[in-house]
Design an enzyme around this catalytic site. Structure first.
Site, mmCIF file in Angstrom:
data_model
loop_
_atom_site.group_PDB
_atom_site.id
_atom_site.type_symbol
_atom_site.label_atom_id
_atom_site.label_comp_id
_atom_site.label_asym_id
_atom_site.label_seq_id
_atom_site.Cartn_x
_atom_site.Cartn_y
_atom_site.Cartn_z
ATOM 1 N N GLU A 128 0.826 -1.205 0.000
ATOM 2 C CA GLU A 128 0.000 0.000 0.000
ATOM 3 C C GLU A 128 0.861 1.256 0.000
ATOM 4 O OE1 GLU A 128 -3.744 2.262 0.708
ATOM 5 O OE2 GLU A 128 -2.899 0.745 -0.597
ATOM 6 N N THR A 181 -4.567 9.699 -4.570
ATOM 7 C CA THR A 181 -4.496 9.854 -3.114
ATOM 8 C C THR A 181 -3.512 10.954 -2.734
ATOM 9 O OG1 THR A 181 -5.038 7.519 -2.801
ATOM 10 C CG2 THR A 181 -4.014 8.651 -0.957
#
Length: 306
Positions: A128, A181
Site C-alpha cells: 500500500e 491519493t
C-alpha cells in the site's frame, strides 16, 4: 495446494470521522487473483487484466506485498501471480489495498498459512505504501479481515475489529473520474483547530459506540467530518447535490469514500438503501459524468478463497 484463486473486496475508508484509522469492507465489487507454485524461486507477476500496471514485482503494489510475505519464509519454490482488476485505480474504494491484501493472503495460503490474517496486514501495508506514499491500513485492514476495523496505533500496529450491525447497508457512488491519493492529501492542513479535533474525537467515539450497540441513530449523528470533507469535496463534482439527495432519502450519513471521488452513504435497512441508490442515480444521471452505484451489506469475510 499448487494453485488458488482469491477474491479481494472493495472497502470504504475514513467513514467521515475516522480519517486514516477507520474502514469497512463491502460486497458487490472486488478484484480476483490467481496464485500458482513454480519451480523457479521468487515472486513473478505473469498476467494483469483490467488495468495498466507494471509487471515488475518491486513496482507493483501486489508484487511488493507478496514479496514481503515470501521473504519472511523464503520457501524452496516460487510463486507466480495473475491479477484481474475490477476496482478502478483512484476510485476511492481501496483498489491498491485490494491488490496488497489479496497478494499477502494468497502467498500466505501457498506457504501453508504461517501467518494469521491480522499478521498479514503488516506485510500488505508495504505494498500500500507504494501507492499512497505511506503504510496506511485503513483500507487494507477491512479488506483483509472484513467488517469494520479501527487502527488504534501504527507503531506498534494495533487493529481492532468492530462488529457490524445486521441491518446496516452501504451505498457507494463511483463517478468515473480519478483522484490520486497524493493529490487529495496535498489539500489537507497538517494542523487543525482544537475545537474541530474535539468534535471529531466525539464523533469517532460515538460511531464506534453506535456500531457496538447497533444504535443506528447514534451512528447517523456521528457520521460528521469536521476536518477533511470541507477541503476535499471541491474535488468531487456535484458532491453537495448528492449529499442533499441521499439525506432526503433517509440515509444515516454521507461522505467521501477514502480520498474520493467515490461517495458513500450508510443506511438502516435495504429499503432505505434502495431509495438512496435512486437518489444518487437521479443526481448523476443529469450530469455528463459516467458512474456506477453499488448497494451492499457489510462484507464480514474480507479476502477469501474462491
Amino acid at each position: 495446494m499448487e494453485e488458488i484463486k482469491v477474491f479481494c473486496p472493495a472497502t470504504i475508508a475514513n467513514l467521515n470521522c475516522g480519517f486514516d484509522v477507520l474502514g469497512v469492507c463491502i460486497n458487490g465489487i472486488g478484484d480476483e487473483m490467481i496464485f500458482r507454485k513454480t519451480n523457479q524461486k521468487g515472486i513473478k507477476i505473469v498476467k494483469i487484466e483490467g488495468a495498466n500496471l507494471p509487471y515488475e514485482t518491486h513496482l507493483n503494489v501486489a508484487g511488493v506485498a507478496a514479496q514481503a510475505v515470501y521473504n519472511a519464509i523464503n520457501p524452496s519454490f516460487g510463486i507466480e501471480i495473475e491479477i484481474y482488476k475490477k476496482i478502478k485505480a483512484g476510485s476511492g474504494i481501496g483498489s491498491s489495498s485490494a491488490s496488497a491484501a489479496g497478494a499477502a493472503f494468497g502467498v500466505n495460503e501457498l506457504l501453508g498459512k504461517p501467518f494469521t490474517k491480522k499478521e498479514l496486514i503488516g506485510f500488505a501495508i508495504k505494498g500500500e505504501a507504494l501507492a499512497s506514499g505511506s503504510e496506511h491500513a485503513d483500507n487494507v485492514a477491512p479488506c483483509m479481515l472484513g467488517g469494520f476495523t479501527l487502527i488504534r496505533s501504527y507503531n506498534p500496529l494495533d487493529i481492532i475489529e468492530i462488529p457490524a450491525p445486521k441491518s446496516l447497508y452501504a451505498v457507494v457512488l463511483h463517478p468515473h473520474i480519478e483522484i490520486k491519493t497524493a493529490d487529495a492529501r496535498a489539500l489537507l492542513s497538517p494542523n487543525v483547530s482544537l475545537k474541530n479535533a474535539v468534535e471529531q474525537s466525539g464523533n469517532l467515539a460515538g460511531l464506534i459506540a453506535g456500531l457496538y450497540t447497533s444504535d443506528y441513530q447514534l451512528i447517523g449523528r456521528s457520521l460528521i467530518d469536521k476536518l477533511v470533507e470541507p477541503l476535499r469535496k471541491q474535488l468531487i463534482p456535484y458532491f453537495d447535490e448528492v449529499k442533499t439527495g441521499v439525506e432526503n432519502a433517509g440515509a444515516l450519513g454521507f461522505g467521501i469514500s477514502g480520498a474520493g471521488p467515490s461517495m458513500f452513504a450508510l443506511c438502516y435497512g435495504e429499503d432505505t438503501a434502495n431509495k438512496v441508490n435512486q437518489a444518487m442515480n437521479i443526481v448523476y444521471s443529469n450530469t455528463k459524468i459516467s458512474f456506477d452505484v453499488y448497494l451492499s451489506s457489510v462484507n464480514t469475510k474480507g479476502v477469501e478463497l474462491l
